[in-house]
Design a protein around this motif. Structure first.
Motif, short mmCIF file in Angstrom:
data_model
loop_
_atom_site.label_atom_id
_atom_site.label_comp_id
_atom_site.label_asym_id
_atom_site.label_seq_id
_atom_site.Cartn_x
_atom_site.Cartn_y
_atom_site.Cartn_z
N VAL A 137 -15.82 -30.52 93.41
CA VAL A 137 -15.10 -29.26 93.22
C VAL A 137 -15.13 -28.84 91.76
CG1 VAL A 137 -12.87 -28.10 93.46
CG2 VAL A 137 -13.59 -29.79 95.16
N ARG A 138 -15.57 -27.62 91.53
CA ARG A 138 -15.48 -27.01 90.21
C ARG A 138 -14.23 -26.15 90.23
NH1 ARG A 138 -20.26 -27.15 87.02
NH2 ARG A 138 -21.96 -28.08 88.19
N TYR A 139 -13.28 -26.53 89.43
CA TYR A 139 -11.99 -25.84 89.45
C TYR A 139 -12.12 -24.50 88.73
CZ TYR A 139 -10.29 -30.20 91.27
OH TYR A 139 -10.11 -31.29 92.05
N ALA A 140 -11.77 -23.45 89.44
CA ALA A 140 -11.84 -22.10 88.89
C ALA A 140 -10.84 -21.96 87.74
CB ALA A 140 -11.53 -21.09 89.99
N LYS A 141 -10.98 -20.89 86.99
CA LYS A 141 -10.07 -20.65 85.86
C LYS A 141 -8.95 -19.75 86.24
CE LYS A 141 -13.62 -21.61 82.67
NZ LYS A 141 -13.95 -21.93 81.46
#
Length: 141
Positions: A137-141
């Motif tokens: 998972v690439r955590y959104a900003k």
């Protein structure tokens, strides 16, 4: 699907209503997973749960669902209903776009819950857990 007693057509509910239900359903699945994994201290549970249930995590999970082609066209439709819904609450600690995407994620789970697709809820929740724990998972900003 209509509820005989209340005559509610789930497929006509707005995205915010679906997200209200979906938020609770997904969170319970994550809490169960964490407790079954042996976490028992409330502060630790809350901190760890954020990796799965925050708006940023949910937005990252939706991106992976799209990349991995995990959802049916009907499921995407209910995700979009939630994402595009007019919300009167404000995003906390995240961008408006990330908040809207996470609302769509929750609406998807709300639709599944209200149409009694429990096996699918379990399948998608487990898929989400696997992605988070694999570090995908690439955590959104």
């Amino acid at each position: 699907m209509k509820d005989a007693e209340h005559n509610v057509d789930v497929r006509q509910l707005n995205g915010i209503t679906l997200a209200y239900m979906g938020d609770a359903i997904y969170e319970v699945g994550i809490r169960r997973h964490l407790i079954e994994a042996g976490l028992t201290k409330p502060n630790r549970l809350q901190h760890r749960a954020t990796r799965y249930v925050s708006a940023k995590a949910q937005a990252g999970l939706i991106a992976l669902m799209e990349a991995d082609d995990c959802l049916t066209s009907e499921e995407w439709d209910f995700y979009k209903r939630g994402r595009n819904a007019k919300s009167y609450t404000h995003a906390k600690n995240t961008s408006v776009i990330t908040y809207r995407v996470s609302t769509g994620f929750e609406a998807l789970f709300g639709f599944l819950a209200l149409t009694e697709q429990t096996a699918r809820i379990t399948e998608l929740t487990q898929w989400c857990i696997t992605q988070v724990e694999a570090g995908r998972v690439r955590y959104a900003k």
